[in-house]
Motif scaffolding. Structure first.
Motif, PDB file in Angstrom:
ATOM      1  N   VAL A  81     -37.231 -22.002  30.752  1.00  0.00           N
ATOM      2  CA  VAL A  81     -35.913 -21.477  30.414  1.00  0.00           C
ATOM      3  C   VAL A  81     -35.062 -21.534  31.674  1.00  0.00           C
ATOM      4  CG1 VAL A  81     -34.597 -19.417  29.745  1.00  0.00           C
ATOM      5  CG2 VAL A  81     -36.712 -20.004  28.531  1.00  0.00           C
ATOM      6  N   VAL A  82     -33.831 -21.987  31.525  1.00  0.00           N
ATOM      7  CA  VAL A  82     -32.922 -22.125  32.667  1.00  0.00           C
ATOM      8  C   VAL A  82     -31.665 -21.291  32.447  1.00  0.00           C
ATOM      9  CG1 VAL A  82     -31.511 -23.723  34.031  1.00  0.00           C
ATOM     10  CG2 VAL A  82     -33.735 -24.458  33.162  1.00  0.00           C
TER      11      VAL A  82
ATOM     12  N   LYS B 174     -41.128 -12.087  27.881  1.00  0.00           N
ATOM     13  CA  LYS B 174     -41.735 -11.577  26.644  1.00  0.00           C
ATOM     14  C   LYS B 174     -42.371 -12.706  25.840  1.00  0.00           C
ATOM     15  CE  LYS B 174     -38.710  -7.602  25.597  1.00  0.00           C
ATOM     16  NZ  LYS B 174     -37.699  -7.123  24.620  1.00  0.00           N
ATOM     17  N   GLU B 175     -41.760 -13.891  25.913  1.00  0.00           N
ATOM     18  CA  GLU B 175     -42.246 -15.045  25.155  1.00  0.00           C
ATOM     19  C   GLU B 175     -43.244 -15.879  25.951  1.00  0.00           C
ATOM     20  OE1 GLU B 175     -41.725 -15.398  22.049  1.00  0.00           O
ATOM     21  OE2 GLU B 175     -40.293 -13.728  21.936  1.00  0.00           O
ATOM     22  N   HIS B 176     -43.669 -15.358  27.113  1.00  0.00           N
ATOM     23  CA  HIS B 176     -44.675 -16.025  27.958  1.00  0.00           C
ATOM     24  C   HIS B 176     -44.239 -17.424  28.394  1.00  0.00           C
ATOM     25  CE1 HIS B 176     -47.266 -12.699  26.827  1.00  0.00           C
ATOM     26  NE2 HIS B 176     -47.046 -12.985  25.556  1.00  0.00           N
ATOM     27  N   VAL B 177     -42.957 -17.550  28.720  1.00  0.00           N
ATOM     28  CA  VAL B 177     -42.442 -18.812  29.245  1.00  0.00           C
ATOM     29  C   VAL B 177     -43.102 -19.085  30.598  1.00  0.00           C
ATOM     30  CG1 VAL B 177     -40.359 -19.896  30.182  1.00  0.00           C
ATOM     31  CG2 VAL B 177     -40.261 -18.641  28.013  1.00  0.00           C
ATOM     32  N   LYS B 178     -43.471 -20.336  30.840  1.00  0.00           N
ATOM     33  CA  LYS B 178     -44.201 -20.679  32.067  1.00  0.00           C
ATOM     34  C   LYS B 178     -43.342 -20.538  33.320  1.00  0.00           C
ATOM     35  CE  LYS B 178     -47.152 -24.035  29.670  1.00  0.00           C
ATOM     36  NZ  LYS B 178     -47.489 -25.477  29.541  1.00  0.00           N
ATOM     37  N   ALA B 179     -42.105 -21.035  33.251  1.00  0.00           N
ATOM     38  CA  ALA B 179     -41.246 -21.009  34.438  1.00  0.00           C
ATOM     39  C   ALA B 179     -39.807 -20.711  34.041  1.00  0.00           C
ATOM     40  CB  ALA B 179     -41.314 -22.339  35.184  1.00  0.00           C
ATOM     41  N   PHE B 180     -39.149 -19.936  34.897  1.00  0.00           N
ATOM     42  CA  PHE B 180     -37.751 -19.572  34.681  1.00  0.00           C
ATOM     43  C   PHE B 180     -36.928 -20.142  35.824  1.00  0.00           C
ATOM     44  CE2 PHE B 180     -34.046 -16.810  35.097  1.00  0.00           C
ATOM     45  CZ  PHE B 180     -33.639 -16.668  33.774  1.00  0.00           C
ATOM     46  N   GLY B 181     -35.986 -20.996  35.493  1.00  0.00           N
ATOM     47  CA  GLY B 181     -35.123 -21.589  36.508  1.00  0.00           C
ATOM     48  C   GLY B 181     -33.794 -20.874  36.571  1.00  0.00           C
ATOM     49  N   TYR B 182     -33.407 -20.444  37.756  1.00  0.00           N
ATOM     50  CA  TYR B 182     -32.134 -19.756  37.948  1.00  0.00           C
ATOM     51  C   TYR B 182     -31.270 -20.592  38.888  1.00  0.00           C
ATOM     52  CZ  TYR B 182     -28.740 -16.269  39.531  1.00  0.00           C
ATOM     53  OH  TYR B 182     -27.581 -15.606  39.856  1.00  0.00           O
TER      54      TYR B 182
END
Length: 295
Positions: free
Chosen positions: A82-83, A164-172
């Motif tokens: 998710v970005v 909450k959805e167990h996303v592997k990586a979050f890009g900001y």
């Protein structure tokens, strides 16, 4: 689309950089979803044409308000990445400045106004713990957009839902630094977002991309501005970075927007990349991604 394709959700996928992140992800055969209030971009504002490019047909352009998780949580399910690419440069309707509907001077005056609405907490999760509503009240108009809301709180709220959805990586999408013409809160709110996301969601790999000034020929005014930023970068280098604190991002080497987008996708795909990603690493990741497409 292959069942094994990776899934990415780009919040702010209709923007200058966000749309290019979608393009870079499509080029890898990923399942791409864009979230924004407008749905599909106004293509003339992000490319050199008013017609959608061929790759746009492979993106799911969804409408959602980032301050209303109920509108998009279903779209985060099964996402690998998710970005958040939704920050604002000015606390005003800066798109009016870019389109010529408002003068840069008026935009800056509004940005520096002492009457801007502000939030005192550096962590919206603290407001929830204190018993406040989980959903943040969205701005009722463009004039109410603040650095705290858009650069910080919206990112933390999105990261919370992604975790909450167990996303592997979050890009900001953060920034290399501030600039002499911007309030200090522009960069401080981005750094606050990085700190909170890294601390509160340790099981999710946080990748904080810090691009410098970005340019592309589709936005003609960015080319001479990039040249000026490049001169500032050279001067800052030969003087040993003596003006780094003052120049901020204006003292960093400017990068083409497409290269930064490629770097974002490459960084998310590489599980060894985490934490702040500065300009030199962005350039390395972007070049690495480009070489893969040449093979």
């Amino acid at each position: 689309m292959s069942a094994a394709a990776k899934k990415i959700v780009v919040c702010g996928g209709t923007g200058f950089l966000g749309s290019r992140i979608c393009r870079a992800a499509v080029s890898r055969g990923w399942d791409v979803t864009s979230l924004s209030r407008s749905g599909e971009p106004r293509w003339e504002s992000v490319t050199s044409s008013s017609s959608p490019p061929v790759w746009a047909n492979q993106v799911s352009w969804e409408r959602a308000d980032i301050f209303r998780p109920a509108q998009y949580i279903a779209l985060l399910k099964g996402a690998d990445y998710v970005v958040h690419s939704m920050g604002i440069l000015l606390e005003a309707d800066y798109k009016k400045v870019l389109s010529g509907r408002e003068s840069p001077i008026a935009g800056l005056q509004r940005a520096f106004s002492a009457n801007r609405e502000s939030r005192s907490s550096a962590n919206p999760l603290e407001r929830q713990a204190a018993g406040e509503e989980e959903q943040l009240p969205p701005p009722s108009s463009q004039s109410q957009l603040t650095y705290e809301m858009m650069n910080r709180d919206s990112a933390i709220l999105l990261a919370k839902e992604a975790a909450k959805e167990h996303v592997k990586a979050f890009g900001y999408i953060s920034a290399a630094g501030g600039a002499p013409v911007l309030p200090g809160r522009y960069i401080s709110t981005k750094r606050e977002a990085e700190d909170v996301i890294a601390r509160e969601f340790p099981s999710m790999r946080g990748v904080f991309f810090r691009p410098p000034f970005m340019y592309d020929s589709s936005r003609a005014f960015t080319v001479p501005m990039a040249a000026a930023a490049s001169a500032g970068s050279v001067f800052n280098t030969v003087t040993g970075g003596v003006l780094s604190g003052f120049l901020g991002a204006a003292g960093a080497k400017p990068l083409k927007a497409d290269l930064v987008a490629d770097a974002v996708v490459e960084g998310l795909d590489d599980e060894h990349v985490s934490g702040p990603v500065e300009v030199p690493q962005l350039e390395e990741l972007g070049t690495k991604s480009w070489r893969k497409t040449m093979l």
